[in-house]
Design a protein around this motif. Structure first.
Motif, PDB file in Angstrom:
ATOM      1  N   ASP A  36       0.822  -1.218   0.000  1.00 34.99           N
ATOM      2  CA  ASP A  36       0.000   0.000   0.000  1.00 34.99           C
ATOM      3  C   ASP A  36       0.855   1.268   0.000  1.00 34.99           C
ATOM      4  N   THR A  49      -6.905   6.236   0.846  1.00 33.34           N
ATOM      5  CA  THR A  49      -8.183   5.522   0.914  1.00 33.34           C
ATOM      6  C   THR A  49      -8.479   4.834  -0.409  1.00 33.34           C
ATOM      7  N   GLN A  52      -6.324   1.784  -0.859  1.00 37.59           N
ATOM      8  CA  GLN A  52      -6.816   0.672  -0.044  1.00 37.59           C
ATOM      9  C   GLN A  52      -8.065   0.052  -0.670  1.00 37.59           C
ATOM     10  N   GLU A  53      -8.930   0.862  -1.262  1.00 36.40           N
ATOM     11  CA  GLU A  53     -10.116   0.332  -1.947  1.00 36.40           C
ATOM     12  C   GLU A  53      -9.707  -0.556  -3.120  1.00 36.40           C
ATOM     13  N   ILE A  55      -6.877  -2.197  -3.446  1.00 35.35           N
ATOM     14  CA  ILE A  55      -6.275  -3.417  -2.898  1.00 35.35           C
ATOM     15  C   ILE A  55      -7.365  -4.342  -2.373  1.00 35.35           C
ATOM     16  N   ASP A  56      -8.319  -3.789  -1.596  1.00 28.35           N
ATOM     17  CA  ASP A  56      -9.407  -4.603  -1.040  1.00 28.35           C
ATOM     18  C   ASP A  56     -10.285  -5.199  -2.140  1.00 28.35           C
ATOM     19  N   GLY A  57     -10.416  -4.487  -3.258  1.00 31.20           N
ATOM     20  CA  GLY A  57     -11.199  -4.974  -4.386  1.00 31.20           C
ATOM     21  C   GLY A  57     -10.433  -5.934  -5.279  1.00 31.20           C
ATOM     22  N   GLU A  58      -9.234  -6.309  -4.847  1.00 32.39           N
ATOM     23  CA  GLU A  58      -8.348  -7.233  -5.575  1.00 32.39           C
ATOM     24  C   GLU A  58      -7.994  -6.723  -6.968  1.00 32.39           C
ATOM     25  N   LYS A  68      -2.585  -8.403  -0.041  1.00 31.58           N
ATOM     26  CA  LYS A  68      -3.011  -7.503   1.027  1.00 31.58           C
ATOM     27  C   LYS A  68      -2.110  -6.277   1.035  1.00 31.58           C
ATOM     28  N   GLY A  69      -2.591  -5.193   1.610  1.00 29.01           N
ATOM     29  CA  GLY A  69      -1.813  -3.966   1.692  1.00 29.01           C
ATOM     30  C   GLY A  69      -0.530  -4.130   2.485  1.00 29.01           C
TER      31      GLY A  69
END
Length: 80
Positions: A36, A49, A52-53, A55-58, A68-69
């Protein structure tokens, strides 16, 4: 022993329906840094932010796999 190269690919959607795909090789100076933080440093136009979105959304992949971040990066240089 050779050092494994890591390539990071990510799909950035600045606005709905508008996708941009970028990829980069991890620099030796980024070895040990969190995914991240590397992405945030390389793309200052993206907020932490938003990174991170993604990364979280692959949508951010390291060597073709979602990560993962907190993933620690490896330098892209090779040594013989």
């Amino acid at each position: 022993m050779p050092v494994k190269k890591q390539t990071t690919e990510m799909k950035i959607s600045p606005s709905p329906g508008e996708d941009t795909r970028v990829s980069f090789e991890v620099a030796a100076s980024e070895t040990g840094e969190r995914l991240d933080r590397v992405v945030t440093a390389r793309f200052p136009e993206l907020s932490r932010t938003r990174v991170q979105e993604l990364i979280d959304g692959e949508l951010v992949q390291v060597d073709g796999l979602a990560s993962k971040g907190a993933h620690r990066m490896h330098g892209g240089d090779t040594s013989d």
